[in-house]
Design a protein around this motif. Structure first.
Motif, mmCIF file in Angstrom:
data_model
loop_
_atom_site.group_PDB
_atom_site.id
_atom_site.type_symbol
_atom_site.label_atom_id
_atom_site.label_comp_id
_atom_site.label_asym_id
_atom_site.label_seq_id
_atom_site.Cartn_x
_atom_site.Cartn_y
_atom_site.Cartn_z
ATOM 1 N N CYS A 1 -6.435 6.532 4.694
ATOM 2 C CA CYS A 1 -5.407 6.393 3.670
ATOM 3 C C CYS A 1 -4.062 6.196 4.365
ATOM 4 O O CYS A 1 -3.917 6.476 5.559
ATOM 5 C CB CYS A 1 -5.363 7.610 2.751
ATOM 6 S SG CYS A 1 -4.908 9.132 3.584
ATOM 7 N N ARG B 1 2.204 5.156 -0.041
ATOM 8 C CA ARG B 1 1.880 6.329 0.765
ATOM 9 C C ARG B 1 0.814 7.169 0.061
ATOM 10 O O ARG B 1 0.910 7.439 -1.121
ATOM 11 C CB ARG B 1 3.133 7.161 1.011
ATOM 12 C CG ARG B 1 4.224 6.385 1.721
ATOM 13 C CD ARG B 1 5.463 7.217 1.917
ATOM 14 N NE ARG B 1 6.623 6.372 2.192
ATOM 15 C CZ ARG B 1 7.825 6.829 2.477
ATOM 16 N NH1 ARG B 1 8.035 8.132 2.510
ATOM 17 N NH2 ARG B 1 8.822 6.001 2.712
ATOM 18 N N GLY B 2 -0.186 7.563 0.830
ATOM 19 C CA GLY B 2 -1.261 8.371 0.282
ATOM 20 C C GLY B 2 -2.395 7.570 -0.323
ATOM 21 O O GLY B 2 -3.444 8.137 -0.643
ATOM 22 N N SER B 3 -2.225 6.259 -0.495
ATOM 23 C CA SER B 3 -3.271 5.454 -1.117
ATOM 24 C C SER B 3 -4.419 5.201 -0.144
ATOM 25 O O SER B 3 -4.229 5.129 1.064
ATOM 26 C CB SER B 3 -2.704 4.123 -1.620
ATOM 27 O OG SER B 3 -2.185 3.368 -0.549
ATOM 28 N N ARG B 4 -5.626 5.059 -0.697
ATOM 29 C CA ARG B 4 -6.810 4.854 0.135
ATOM 30 C C ARG B 4 -6.840 3.435 0.684
ATOM 31 O O ARG B 4 -6.397 2.481 0.049
ATOM 32 C CB ARG B 4 -8.081 5.116 -0.675
ATOM 33 C CG ARG B 4 -8.350 6.583 -0.943
ATOM 34 C CD ARG B 4 -9.796 6.785 -1.374
ATOM 35 N NE ARG B 4 -10.725 6.407 -0.312
ATOM 36 C CZ ARG B 4 -12.027 6.178 -0.518
ATOM 37 N NH1 ARG B 4 -12.539 6.270 -1.733
ATOM 38 N NH2 ARG B 4 -12.806 5.849 0.495
ATOM 39 N N LEU B 5 -7.414 3.313 1.880
ATOM 40 C CA LEU B 5 -7.581 2.023 2.532
ATOM 41 C C LEU B 5 -9.059 1.866 2.881
ATOM 42 O O LEU B 5 -9.528 2.437 3.858
ATOM 43 C CB LEU B 5 -6.731 1.940 3.813
ATOM 44 C CG LEU B 5 -5.217 2.067 3.649
ATOM 45 C CD1 LEU B 5 -4.558 2.247 5.007
ATOM 46 C CD2 LEU B 5 -4.648 0.841 2.931
ATOM 47 N N THR B 6 -9.788 1.122 2.072
ATOM 48 C CA THR B 6 -11.210 0.953 2.332
ATOM 49 C C THR B 6 -11.448 -0.350 3.096
ATOM 50 O O THR B 6 -10.808 -1.368 2.834
ATOM 51 C CB THR B 6 -12.017 0.917 1.020
ATOM 52 O OG1 THR B 6 -11.607 -0.209 0.250
ATOM 53 C CG2 THR B 6 -11.773 2.185 0.211
ATOM 54 N N THR C 1 -6.875 9.397 8.750
ATOM 55 C CA THR C 1 -8.294 9.417 8.384
ATOM 56 C C THR C 1 -8.709 10.850 8.102
ATOM 57 O O THR C 1 -8.559 11.728 8.951
ATOM 58 C CB THR C 1 -9.171 8.828 9.504
ATOM 59 O OG1 THR C 1 -8.766 7.489 9.761
ATOM 60 C CG2 THR C 1 -10.631 8.832 9.075
ATOM 61 N N VAL D 1 -1.511 5.386 9.388
ATOM 62 C CA VAL D 1 -2.759 5.656 8.669
ATOM 63 C C VAL D 1 -3.286 7.027 9.073
ATOM 64 O O VAL D 1 -3.121 7.460 10.224
ATOM 65 C CB VAL D 1 -3.805 4.557 8.995
ATOM 66 C CG1 VAL D 1 -5.190 4.936 8.464
ATOM 67 C CG2 VAL D 1 -3.359 3.216 8.412
ATOM 68 N N PHE E 1 0.864 -1.181 0.000
ATOM 69 C CA PHE E 1 0.000 0.000 0.000
ATOM 70 C C PHE E 1 0.898 1.228 0.000
ATOM 71 O O PHE E 1 1.612 1.492 0.961
ATOM 72 C CB PHE E 1 -0.913 0.010 1.227
ATOM 73 C CG PHE E 1 -1.832 -1.172 1.318
ATOM 74 C CD1 PHE E 1 -2.634 -1.538 0.253
ATOM 75 C CD2 PHE E 1 -1.882 -1.933 2.478
ATOM 76 C CE1 PHE E 1 -3.475 -2.636 0.325
ATOM 77 C CE2 PHE E 1 -2.728 -3.024 2.574
ATOM 78 C CZ PHE E 1 -3.520 -3.385 1.491
#
Length: 227
Positions: free
Chosen positions: A65, A23-28, A58, A56, A21
């Motif tokens: 993210c 840096r800066g990528s979304r985590l759904t 939010t 992380v 993952f």
């Protein structure tokens, strides 16, 4: 059986540190639950823990993210380790058990053996176990937790050059253990300062676009795992 949140937390953290993952990528929650084969409840708990650790972020209306630390924040981590690791070694000299000493001496023997053989990948793992055990020997769970979190974040932000003479590095580990075994807190502290300063100079900041992304699927063990 309900998967414990700490197992999911470890899995997500490992994937952040290794660059799965970015840096800066979304985590759904939905995607993460599907990836690790769990429900959304432990994923939600894990994301809260990782936010408290700084992995992380939010954002309102945008969700979770991966954090994007600054270079100054990364530099602060190395400075914090330079302060806390020597403190842990001094405490270990005062509070270590025979079981701690046995493990530390065993790791030093293995490290010296692998160093002579030039087995670099083994040395990286052994070094991590050595410092984890040394911090546990401090008898201070809060200090151990802080140092463990620092090691995770430093591994995320920095690449580390292997020492030119790994045998010398493991000789330093051995000297620290000798001081801890004698109960010499000041010597254990001083030796750890020297070792930590030398190791810090081998750290090179990772650039986000240079992170090696791994794509292997990650299943979570029902029994949970330790890092």
């Amino acid at each position: 059986m309900r998967i414990p949140a700490h197992s999911v937390c470890t899995a997500i953290r490992d994937d952040i540190v290794s660059g799965v993952f970015e840096r800066g990528s979304r985590l759904t929650e939905e995607v993460l639950a599907r990836r690790y084969g769990v429900s959304r409840v432990p994923v939600r708990e894990a994301l809260r823990t990782l936010e408290s650790e700084g992995f992380v972020l939010t954002r309102r209306h945008a969700g979770a993210c991966v954090a994007e630390p600054t270079e100054q924040e990364a530099a602060d981590l190395l400075e914090m380790r330079l302060l806390l690791e020597p403190m842990g070694a001094a405490r270990a000299a005062q509070r270590r058990t025979e079981a701690h000493l046995k493990v530390l001496r065993g790791l030093v023997r293995l490290g010296q053996e692998r160093a002579r053989r030039g087995q670099g990948e083994d040395l990286r793992s052994l070094g991590g176990w050595f410092h984890e055990t040394l911090s546990q020997a401090s008898g201070s769970p809060p200090l151990t937790a802080l140092l463990t979190q620092l090691r995770h974040k430093i591994a995320w932000m920095y690449a580390v050059e292997q020492p030119v003479r790994p045998v010398d590095s493991w000789a330093e580990h051995g000297a620290i253990v000798d001081a801890v075994a004698r109960g010499d807190a000041e010597r254990a502290r001083a030796l750890t300062v020297q070792h930590a300063e030398r190791v810090s100079s081998a750290h090179r900041l990772r650039r986000p676009d240079a992170m090696r992304v791994r794509t292997s699927q990650h299943a979570v063990n029902n029994a949970g795992g330790s890092h």
